[in-house]
Design a protein around this motif. Structure first.
Motif, PDB file in Angstrom:
ATOM      1  N   TYR A 260      12.131  15.090   1.832  1.00 53.27           N
ATOM      2  CA  TYR A 260      10.979  15.541   2.594  1.00 53.27           C
ATOM      3  C   TYR A 260      10.211  16.585   1.800  1.00 53.27           C
ATOM      4  CZ  TYR A 260       7.982  16.986   6.368  1.00 53.27           C
ATOM      5  OH  TYR A 260       6.881  17.266   7.125  1.00 53.27           O
TER       6      TYR A 260
ATOM      7  N   GLY B 259       7.608   4.534   3.520  1.00 59.05           N
ATOM      8  CA  GLY B 259       6.844   3.352   3.158  1.00 59.05           C
ATOM      9  C   GLY B 259       7.544   2.087   3.590  1.00 59.05           C
TER      10      GLY B 259
ATOM     11  N   GLU C   6      12.617  16.194   9.936  1.00 54.14           N
ATOM     12  CA  GLU C   6      11.228  15.854   9.614  1.00 54.14           C
ATOM     13  C   GLU C   6      11.139  14.548   8.842  1.00 54.14           C
ATOM     14  OE1 GLU C   6      11.957  19.238   8.356  1.00 54.14           O
ATOM     15  OE2 GLU C   6      10.587  20.528   9.483  1.00 54.14           O
ATOM     16  N   VAL C   7      12.120  14.346   7.945  1.00 50.54           N
ATOM     17  CA  VAL C   7      12.011  13.154   7.093  1.00 50.54           C
ATOM     18  C   VAL C   7      12.110  11.862   7.906  1.00 50.54           C
ATOM     19  CG1 VAL C   7      14.451  12.993   6.449  1.00 50.54           C
ATOM     20  CG2 VAL C   7      12.709  12.233   4.859  1.00 50.54           C
ATOM     21  N   ARG C   8      12.817  11.913   9.036  1.00 49.85           N
ATOM     22  CA  ARG C   8      12.913  10.714   9.883  1.00 49.85           C
ATOM     23  C   ARG C   8      11.548  10.404  10.509  1.00 49.85           C
ATOM     24  NH1 ARG C   8      15.942  10.158   7.240  1.00 49.85           N
ATOM     25  NH2 ARG C   8      18.133  10.639   7.154  1.00 49.85           N
TER      26      ARG C   8
ATOM     27  N   MET D  77       0.838  -1.190   0.000  1.00 53.64           N
ATOM     28  CA  MET D  77       0.000   0.000   0.000  1.00 53.64           C
ATOM     29  C   MET D  77       0.883   1.254   0.000  1.00 53.64           C
ATOM     30  SD  MET D  77      -3.215   0.272   2.485  1.00 53.64           S
ATOM     31  CE  MET D  77      -2.834  -1.392   3.071  1.00 53.64           C
ATOM     32  N   LEU D  78       0.746   2.046  -1.014  1.00 51.14           N
ATOM     33  CA  LEU D  78       1.563   3.254  -1.105  1.00 51.14           C
ATOM     34  C   LEU D  78       1.037   4.286  -0.129  1.00 51.14           C
ATOM     35  CD1 LEU D  78       3.935   4.059  -2.792  1.00 51.14           C
ATOM     36  CD2 LEU D  78       2.392   5.160  -4.387  1.00 51.14           C
TER      37      LEU D  78
ATOM     38  N   GLN E  97      13.854   7.184   3.407  1.00 47.64           N
ATOM     39  CA  GLN E  97      13.144   6.117   2.718  1.00 47.64           C
ATOM     40  C   GLN E  97      11.800   5.947   3.399  1.00 47.64           C
ATOM     41  OE1 GLN E  97      14.639   2.110   3.073  1.00 47.64           O
ATOM     42  NE2 GLN E  97      14.151   1.696   0.957  1.00 47.64           N
TER      43      GLN E  97
ATOM     44  N   ASP F 157       6.447  -1.015  -1.377  1.00 50.97           N
ATOM     45  CA  ASP F 157       6.129   0.394  -1.598  1.00 50.97           C
ATOM     46  C   ASP F 157       7.160   1.343  -1.023  1.00 50.97           C
ATOM     47  OD1 ASP F 157       3.606  -0.051  -2.869  1.00 50.97           O
ATOM     48  OD2 ASP F 157       2.933  -0.770  -0.932  1.00 50.97           O
TER      49      ASP F 157
ATOM     50  N   LYS G  74       0.569  16.524   8.325  1.00 50.66           N
ATOM     51  CA  LYS G  74       1.915  17.063   8.080  1.00 50.66           C
ATOM     52  C   LYS G  74       2.355  18.014   9.201  1.00 50.66           C
ATOM     53  CE  LYS G  74       3.988  20.347   5.158  1.00 50.66           C
ATOM     54  NZ  LYS G  74       3.406  21.549   4.705  1.00 50.66           N
TER      55      LYS G  74
ATOM     56  N   ARG H 291       1.180   7.951   1.349  1.00 49.82           N
ATOM     57  CA  ARG H 291       1.641   9.328   1.147  1.00 49.82           C
ATOM     58  C   ARG H 291       0.867  10.228   2.087  1.00 49.82           C
ATOM     59  NH1 ARG H 291       3.284   9.440  -4.396  1.00 49.82           N
ATOM     60  NH2 ARG H 291       5.049   8.029  -4.402  1.00 49.82           N
ATOM     61  N   LEU H 292       1.389  11.414   2.301  1.00 48.41           N
ATOM     62  CA  LEU H 292       0.656  12.399   3.104  1.00 48.41           C
ATOM     63  C   LEU H 292      -0.596  12.824   2.352  1.00 48.41           C
ATOM     64  CD1 LEU H 292       3.520  14.663   4.443  1.00 48.41           C
ATOM     65  CD2 LEU H 292       2.252  12.924   5.665  1.00 48.41           C
TER      66      LEU H 292
ATOM     67  N   LEU I  86       8.692  11.303   9.153  1.00 46.82           N
ATOM     68  CA  LEU I  86       7.871  10.863   8.016  1.00 46.82           C
ATOM     69  C   LEU I  86       8.117   9.386   7.713  1.00 46.82           C
ATOM     70  CD1 LEU I  86       5.990  11.893   5.651  1.00 46.82           C
ATOM     71  CD2 LEU I  86       8.061  11.979   4.290  1.00 46.82           C
ATOM     72  N   GLU I  87       9.383   8.981   7.806  1.00 43.81           N
ATOM     73  CA  GLU I  87       9.723   7.575   7.567  1.00 43.81           C
ATOM     74  C   GLU I  87       8.948   6.673   8.521  1.00 43.81           C
ATOM     75  OE1 GLU I  87      13.967   7.541   8.065  1.00 43.81           O
ATOM     76  OE2 GLU I  87      14.357   7.743   5.937  1.00 43.81           O
TER      77      GLU I  87
ATOM     78  N   THR J 147       5.109   6.730   7.782  1.00 41.23           N
ATOM     79  CA  THR J 147       4.682   5.998   6.588  1.00 41.23           C
ATOM     80  C   THR J 147       4.953   4.509   6.707  1.00 41.23           C
ATOM     81  OG1 THR J 147       6.795   6.469   5.541  1.00 41.23           O
ATOM     82  CG2 THR J 147       4.961   7.916   4.976  1.00 41.23           C
ATOM     83  N   PHE J 148       5.855   4.131   7.614  1.00 40.46           N
ATOM     84  CA  PHE J 148       6.197   2.713   7.743  1.00 40.46           C
ATOM     85  C   PHE J 148       5.090   1.931   8.439  1.00 40.46           C
ATOM     86  CE2 PHE J 148       8.184  -0.963   9.702  1.00 40.46           C
ATOM     87  CZ  PHE J 148       8.980  -1.439   8.675  1.00 40.46           C
TER      88      PHE J 148
ATOM     89  N   ILE K 175       3.485  15.915  12.056  1.00 40.93           N
ATOM     90  CA  ILE K 175       4.810  15.340  11.831  1.00 40.93           C
ATOM     91  C   ILE K 175       5.881  16.381  12.113  1.00 40.93           C
ATOM     92  CG2 ILE K 175       6.362  14.581   9.981  1.00 40.93           C
ATOM     93  CD1 ILE K 175       4.039  12.971   8.869  1.00 40.93           C
ATOM     94  N   GLU K 176       5.642  17.592  11.625  1.00 43.42           N
ATOM     95  CA  GLU K 176       6.639  18.637  11.844  1.00 43.42           C
ATOM     96  C   GLU K 176       6.716  19.041  13.307  1.00 43.42           C
ATOM     97  OE1 GLU K 176       5.508  21.442   8.847  1.00 43.42           O
ATOM     98  OE2 GLU K 176       6.403  20.182   7.305  1.00 43.42           O
TER      99      GLU K 176
END
Lengths: 212, 673
Positions: free
Chosen positions: B190, B180, A69-71, A1-2, B178, B184, A55, A4-5, A73-74, A77-78, A58-59
């Motif tokens: 970001y 998902g 932030e990307v960590r 399942m993809l 990375q 996926d 979002k 995304r925000l 998000l990871e 989404t995981f 997350i921030e």
């Protein structure tokens, strides 16, 4: 399942006062410089507060834990337990679709969700009150089929009782969690009379306490 | 270091027990295929390509990149543990991994830029299955925009996460990740941000497949048709080792070479992508200025005009920032003959820099790895030496403390601010002056900001006396490739009286310097490769080769002399720099002893032996520091480089650099508002 925000995002996110104090207390559990370990509890709390992880949430969490932030998000989404899109304001049905529930009729429940909530899962009903999704095993196989709303399990469902559950929610009647066939726990279905709730109360004191 | 006996295949060897199996095998020259493992990055262990068999271990193959030798159990009779790298189990494991990796990898090698130098391609050939058993649909992944340098084809990604690890660990930016899971999972930035780093080009080299490729190089050449020349970069003073790939007489791309003492295996984006500036704005024939406009003339006329002017008056030679040592040496011999003066154009110091113990120091770039404290004095290594900055970041990550005297700017690591002026530096010195252990483990990185401020003399003396007393290290960071070479040759780094030097001269012989503004009355001869500010202000232009078009020596910021090789021919009538000066010398009646580059070099090495060993640093005697004076100046240290991407004439001619500079400025403005 993809995952995304969501395209629609709120302006901002803030913990309520209670949650903020709770979050600050969480940080103390970890050694200095390792506060990023609290990312899952904090995201979960944010989801409990808002119903989903946005979002700005997350921030906020990234900022709160001093991590990129990307960590965050990871992580968000995981794990499928984090909803990345808005869920129904009254209820988000998590219908178990794994084999035991499927054998006991979860496909009927899913069809009801499709007709009464939304054709597509993870999408809001027209009034915005409800949404649904099919999830993997909820671990309630003995009481299949199971639907989870928030942290409550609704067990032994069939078409009628699930319709009634949805009606109750629509009418703002808070449904009582648990078996829809009168079972107390996961005891054999024909032994419900033998072990009534009263008789078992002593042995299951801990469960009672858990239920509050 | 504890050693451990390990049997690899059939032979027993002693290894440091902290090594991983893959490192131990590498020491023995045994090649183990890998995708995610990279020796300069952290270990991920997610591609599973490096599987080996550990005899007596668990009955399954082990990822050799993640297994340390000390964790291997001895055999049943206490014999050393045995690792097999080529057994049937290993072979079939590799085949299986390869098959899984190729399940979702598109078969678009014919249109992929990585084709011919692709790890996946090579390893599929050596270790893979001949055919695929997979008949279902392949996965596709959306591409995203990483900016003007890196092209993405994410469907080709095998999720090795080298790019994520590089940007986080080495480049120090937290934009890639990375998201998902499972099928996926995808590499993203970001919110689709573009990368804000001057080292981002390295992820192109790191990517083992064609997911991240070079945008400027896209679809322009195949690796097997390129002529490869190993040479030296001149975009900053670090002297990064590079390989220039050319096709015909065109440079197609520049990639780094490994040199652990200098650039490890990284280069900055400026070094990597400047090649499109090599062909643009070139001076390809001698020009003479008449009535404000240039007209082309022949070499004979140009040389005789120059010699006429130089005979009649005093000549000042100005060294530019991209000139190799040979040309500077020829110029400085001519200067001696003409009894002129010679100065550095792009740098001025407010203190005497009489020997290498002033303008180079006793430190090396490698010392950054081994010290506990790094003190940046008036230097912004992120702009002036990006690769050195990555090294400082590496030291900081492993526990070193970084202090800074100078203006605040994000260097990708935390620094302790000491202030902005010499008096702040004095306060710091007073605070820790007695801590011997602190100083003994300290490296000073001195920048031009520190050398070109009022009372720099006393300040550099203070640093040098600490170095002398406590055996600490200091290293000057020169942002210009030719700076140390020119100083070795006796070009003077005058600061305030640069203008005086120039106004005294009747003829200014400008060797590729863009920043000096000579007097109106003097005659200016510009020798250089690109038409820029320097050429515009000249009266006579000698077109010369640029750094990729002639053999030459460049001395890097730590005093290491390195040989740059000729990769392509100079355009039109442009000539090698030393050849022009030799022709001019002859015309002026000065006959040098040399006729070719080898002759020039042997004469040069005789005179300046410290640059005679290629690739090495020759230690120079230490000049004693004078008695310390207290530093009281409150002048704020300046910063030398403001625009990273537009610092010399070649990158100012490059379209990509211009794009990057615009890009960076626009994002800065957005951030500020």
């Amino acid at each position: 399942m993809l995952r995304r925000l969501s395209k629609e995002q709120p302006e901002n996110f803030k913990f309520t006062k209670v949650n903020l104090n709770w979050a600050k207390a969480q940080l103390k559990k970890y050694p200095k410089g390792r506060q990023a370990s609290a990312v899952i509890p904090l995201l979960w709390r944010a989801q409990e507060q808002e119903g989903w992880v946005s979002k700005p949430a997350i921030e906020f969490v990234a900022n709160f834990l001093d991590m990129p932030e990307v960590r965050v998000l990871e992580v968000a989404t995981f794990y499928f337990m984090f909803h990345l899109a808005p869920v129904g304001s009254k209820a988000h049905f998590q219908v178990c679709g794994t084999t035991p529930c499927m054998l006991r009729g979860s496909e009927d429940l899913i069809n009801i969700c499709k007709s009464r909530v939304n054709e597509r899962q993870k999408s809001l009903s027209s009034d915005g009150f409800m949404s649904w999704e099919e999830v993997e095993c909820l671990g309630g196989c003995a009481n299949a089929p199971v639907v989870q709303i928030g942290s409550d399990y609704f067990e032994d469902l069939d078409k009628d009782s699930f319709e009634k559950l949805i009606n109750d929610i629509e009418k703002n009647n808070t449904p009582i969690p648990g078996s829809r066939k009168g079972r107390f726990s996961s005891e054999p279905a024909d032994m419900t009379k033998k072990y009534s709730r009263k008789k078992l109360s002593f042995e299951n004191a801990s469960i009672e306490r858990f239920r509050g | 270091m504890t050693t451990k006996k390990v049997k690899i295949n059939e032979t027993v060897h002693d290894f440091d027990e902290n090594l991983t199996i893959i490192q131990a095998c590498e020491l023995l020259g045994i090649q183990i295929p890998r995708f995610c493992y990279h020796e300069k990055l952290s270990i991920a262990g997610n591609c599973r390509m490096c599987l080996v068999e550990v005899v007596g271990g668990p009955p399954k193959p082990t990822a050799s990149c993640a297994m340390q030798l000390k964790d291997l159990r001895p055999g049943s009779d206490g014999e050393p543990p045995q690792v097999l790298t080529n057994s049937e189990m290993v072979k079939s494991a590799r085949k299986g991994v390869m098959e899984f990796l190729l399940i979702n990898h598109p078969l678009d090698c014919p249109i992929c830029d990585q084709g011919g130098e692709c790890d996946l391609q090579d390893q599929a050939m050596s270790f893979g299955f001949g055919k695929s058993r997979y008949t279902e649909d392949k996965r596709t992944v959306e591409d995203f925009d990483l900016g003007p340098l890196v092209e993405t084809h994410m469907t080709r990604c095998i999720s090795c996460t080298r790019c994520v690890r590089f940007t986080t660990e080495v480049a120090g930016i937290d934009q890639m990740g990375q998201t998902g899971r499972g099928e996926d999972s995808e590499i993203v930035t970001y919110l689709s941000q573009t990368l804000d780093s001057e080292l981002q080009g390295n992820i192109i080299d790191l990517c083992p497949v064609g997911a991240l490729t070079s945008k400027p190089y896209a679809f322009s050449a195949r690796p097997w048709e390129l002529q490869k020349t190993e040479t030296i970069d001149v975009m900053d003073g670090t002297g990064c080792n590079i390989r220039v790939d050319s096709k015909g007489n065109r440079v197609m791309r520049i990639i780094p070479r490994e040199n652990h003492s200098v650039n490890e295996e990284w280069i900055s984006d400026k070094s990597r992508f400047v090649w499109d500036g090599i062909r643009v704005q070139r001076l390809d024939t001698p020009f003479k200025k008449t009535d404000g406009s240039f007209e082309s003339i022949s070499w004979e006329d140009a040389i005789s005009l120059a010699s006429e002017k130089m005979q009649s008056g005093k000549t000042t030679f100005v060294a530019g920032d991209l000139m190799n040592v040979e040309a500077l040496y020829a110029a400085s011999r001519l200067c001696e003959y003409l009894e002129g003066s010679k100065i550095l154009g792009d740098f001025g110091a407010s203190c005497t820099l009489s020997s290498r113990s002033y303008y180079v120091g006793n430190g090396k770039i490698e010392d950054i790895d081994n010290v506990k404290n790094i003190i940046l004095l008036g230097s912004n290594p992120r702009k002036e030496a990006s690769v050195i900055n990555a090294r400082i970041r590496k030291a900081w990550l492993s526990g070193a403390n970084v202090y800074r005297l100078g203006l605040e700017e994000n260097l990708t690591y935390d620094v302790e601010e000491l202030g902005c002026s010499f008096s702040d530096f004095q306060t710091f010195l007073d605070k820790v002056s007695s801590k011997k252990s602190f100083w003994a483990d300290t490296l000073f990185l001195v920048g031009y900001g520190f050398l070109d401020t009022k009372s720099s003399g006393a300040a550099i003396n203070a640093v040098r006396s600490i170095v002398e007393k406590y055996k600490s290290k200091f290293l000057v960071i020169h942002p210009n490739a030719s700076a140390v070479g020119s100083l070795d040759l006796g070009f003077e780094a005058v600061s305030s009286d640069k203008q005086k030097f120039l106004s005294e001269a009747d003829v200014v012989y400008n060797l590729g310097c863009e920043s000096v503004v000579p007097d109106q009355k003097c005659f200016v001869i510009y020798q250089g490769s690109h038409g820029d500010k320097g050429a515009a202000s000249a009266d006579l232009i000698f077109p010369s080769a640029c750094y990729l078009e002639e053999d030459g020596i460049f001395v890097n910021t730590e005093g290491r002399s390195q040989y740059a090789k000729k990769a392509i021919q100079p355009p039109g009538k442009a000539k090698e720099n030393w050849r022009i000066i030799r022709a001019l010398s002859e015309k002026l009646g000065f006959l040098p002893r040399w006729f070719d580059l080898n002759g020039l070099r042997s004469s040069l090495f005789e005179e300046i032996p410290i640059i005679s060993k290629p690739g090495e640093i020759i230690e120079v005697p230490w000049e004693k520091a004078q008695k310390e004076k207290r530093l009281v100046s409150k002048t704020i240290l300046s910063s030398y480089l403001n625009e990273f991407y537009l610092s010399n004439s070649i990158c100012r001619s490059s379209k990509i650099m211009g794009k990057l500079a615009r890009y960076r400025n626009s994002t800065r403005i957005k951030e500020a508002s």
